[in-house]
Design a protein around this motif. Sequence first.
Motif, PDB file in Angstrom:
ATOM      1  N   SER A  40     103.328  41.300  12.342  1.00 48.28           N
ATOM      2  CA  SER A  40     104.484  40.457  12.628  1.00 48.28           C
ATOM      3  C   SER A  40     104.051  39.074  13.099  1.00 48.28           C
ATOM      4  O   SER A  40     104.589  38.054  12.661  1.00 48.28           O
ATOM      5  CB  SER A  40     105.355  41.123  13.689  1.00 48.28           C
ATOM      6  N   ALA A  41     103.070  39.019  13.984  1.00 51.68           N
ATOM      7  CA  ALA A  41     102.571  37.724  14.482  1.00 51.68           C
ATOM      8  C   ALA A  41     101.970  36.907  13.353  1.00 51.68           C
ATOM      9  O   ALA A  41     102.187  35.692  13.267  1.00 51.68           O
ATOM     10  CB  ALA A  41     101.549  37.949  15.587  1.00 51.68           C
ATOM     11  N   SER A  42     101.237  37.552  12.455  1.00 58.09           N
ATOM     12  CA  SER A  42     100.630  36.850  11.321  1.00 58.09           C
ATOM     13  C   SER A  42     101.700  36.305  10.386  1.00 58.09           C
ATOM     14  O   SER A  42     101.629  35.153   9.944  1.00 58.09           O
ATOM     15  CB  SER A  42      99.709  37.804  10.563  1.00 58.09           C
ATOM     16  N   ILE A  43     102.700  37.121  10.098  1.00 53.63           N
ATOM     17  CA  ILE A  43     103.779  36.699   9.202  1.00 53.63           C
ATOM     18  C   ILE A  43     104.548  35.534   9.813  1.00 53.63           C
ATOM     19  O   ILE A  43     104.854  34.548   9.137  1.00 53.63           O
ATOM     20  CB  ILE A  43     104.718  37.883   8.900  1.00 53.63           C
ATOM     21  N   LEU A  44     104.853  35.624  11.100  1.00 55.71           N
ATOM     22  CA  LEU A  44     105.606  34.555  11.760  1.00 55.71           C
ATOM     23  C   LEU A  44     104.797  33.261  11.825  1.00 55.71           C
ATOM     24  O   LEU A  44     105.362  32.173  11.710  1.00 55.71           O
ATOM     25  CB  LEU A  44     106.049  34.987  13.154  1.00 55.71           C
ATOM     26  N   SER A  45     103.498  33.368  11.983  1.00 58.83           N
ATOM     27  CA  SER A  45     102.646  32.174  11.999  1.00 58.83           C
ATOM     28  C   SER A  45     102.685  31.473  10.642  1.00 58.83           C
ATOM     29  O   SER A  45     102.797  30.250  10.569  1.00 58.83           O
ATOM     30  CB  SER A  45     101.217  32.571  12.345  1.00 58.83           C
ATOM     31  N   GLN A  46     102.594  32.250   9.584  1.00 54.40           N
ATOM     32  CA  GLN A  46     102.648  31.671   8.244  1.00 54.40           C
ATOM     33  C   GLN A  46     104.034  31.114   7.948  1.00 54.40           C
ATOM     34  O   GLN A  46     104.178  30.062   7.327  1.00 54.40           O
ATOM     35  CB  GLN A  46     102.261  32.715   7.206  1.00 54.40           C
ATOM     36  N   ALA A  47     105.069  31.816   8.394  1.00 53.72           N
ATOM     37  CA  ALA A  47     106.437  31.353   8.166  1.00 53.72           C
ATOM     38  C   ALA A  47     106.691  30.038   8.898  1.00 53.72           C
ATOM     39  O   ALA A  47     107.391  29.166   8.387  1.00 53.72           O
ATOM     40  CB  ALA A  47     107.434  32.420   8.623  1.00 53.72           C
ATOM     41  N   ASP A  48     106.102  29.887  10.082  1.00 51.87           N
ATOM     42  CA  ASP A  48     106.261  28.661  10.852  1.00 51.87           C
ATOM     43  C   ASP A  48     105.710  27.467  10.081  1.00 51.87           C
ATOM     44  O   ASP A  48     106.337  26.411  10.010  1.00 51.87           O
ATOM     45  CB  ASP A  48     105.552  28.815  12.200  1.00 51.87           C
ATOM     46  N   LEU A  50     105.285  27.306   6.793  1.00 49.13           N
ATOM     47  CA  LEU A  50     106.100  27.142   5.590  1.00 49.13           C
ATOM     48  C   LEU A  50     107.419  26.452   5.911  1.00 49.13           C
ATOM     49  O   LEU A  50     107.874  25.582   5.164  1.00 49.13           O
ATOM     50  CB  LEU A  50     106.354  28.499   4.937  1.00 49.13           C
ATOM     51  N   LEU A  51     108.023  26.807   7.038  1.00 46.28           N
ATOM     52  CA  LEU A  51     109.292  26.177   7.420  1.00 46.28           C
ATOM     53  C   LEU A  51     109.127  24.683   7.664  1.00 46.28           C
ATOM     54  O   LEU A  51     110.021  23.900   7.348  1.00 46.28           O
ATOM     55  CB  LEU A  51     109.880  26.860   8.657  1.00 46.28           C
ATOM     56  N   GLY A  52     107.996  24.279   8.215  1.00 48.97           N
ATOM     57  CA  GLY A  52     107.739  22.859   8.422  1.00 48.97           C
ATOM     58  C   GLY A  52     107.692  22.103   7.107  1.00 48.97           C
ATOM     59  O   GLY A  52     108.280  21.024   6.967  1.00 48.97           O
ATOM     60  N   VAL A  53     107.026  22.677   6.123  1.00 51.64           N
ATOM     61  CA  VAL A  53     106.939  22.041   4.805  1.00 51.64           C
ATOM     62  C   VAL A  53     108.314  21.999   4.141  1.00 51.64           C
ATOM     63  O   VAL A  53     108.723  20.974   3.589  1.00 51.64           O
ATOM     64  CB  VAL A  53     105.914  22.788   3.911  1.00 51.64           C
ATOM     65  N   LEU A  54     109.043  23.116   4.213  1.00 46.34           N
ATOM     66  CA  LEU A  54     110.378  23.161   3.599  1.00 46.34           C
ATOM     67  C   LEU A  54     111.339  22.178   4.264  1.00 46.34           C
ATOM     68  O   LEU A  54     112.144  21.540   3.587  1.00 46.34           O
ATOM     69  CB  LEU A  54     110.944  24.579   3.662  1.00 46.34           C
ATOM     70  N   ALA A  55     111.243  22.049   5.579  1.00 46.68           N
ATOM     71  CA  ALA A  55     112.110  21.098   6.289  1.00 46.68           C
ATOM     72  C   ALA A  55     111.801  19.670   5.853  1.00 46.68           C
ATOM     73  O   ALA A  55     112.724  18.878   5.621  1.00 46.68           O
ATOM     74  CB  ALA A  55     111.926  21.253   7.797  1.00 46.68           C
ATOM     75  N   ALA A  56     110.533  19.344   5.722  1.00 47.07           N
ATOM     76  CA  ALA A  56     110.155  17.997   5.286  1.00 47.07           C
ATOM     77  C   ALA A  56     110.651  17.722   3.878  1.00 47.07           C
ATOM     78  O   ALA A  56     111.180  16.638   3.591  1.00 47.07           O
ATOM     79  CB  ALA A  56     108.639  17.824   5.363  1.00 47.07           C
TER      80      ALA A  56
END
Length: 79
Positions: A40-48, A50-56
């Motif tokens: 879960s921690a690994s997935i959330l780290s990667q999602a974090d 990815l979300l930064g790139v998607l937001a930009a």
Amino acid sequence: MTNNQSQWRQPWFIRRVVYAVVALALLIAVGAGWITEDQSASILSQADQLLGVLAALGLSVASAKANPQSDLKNPDQAA
């Protein structure tokens, strides 16, 4: 075709069903222990990241589409 039948094919309704199914699957996976705390921690780290790139990207598209008519309720009323 009645209104209720057409609702099943609406994009917003399909998204709602997909979101609910994914949420339920994740709840079951975590509850059953199929997803560990480390996973879960690994997935959330990667999602974090990815979300930064998607937001930009999203903000870039939004800024490119912004124009004086964007704030009008009826764009046909543009002066």
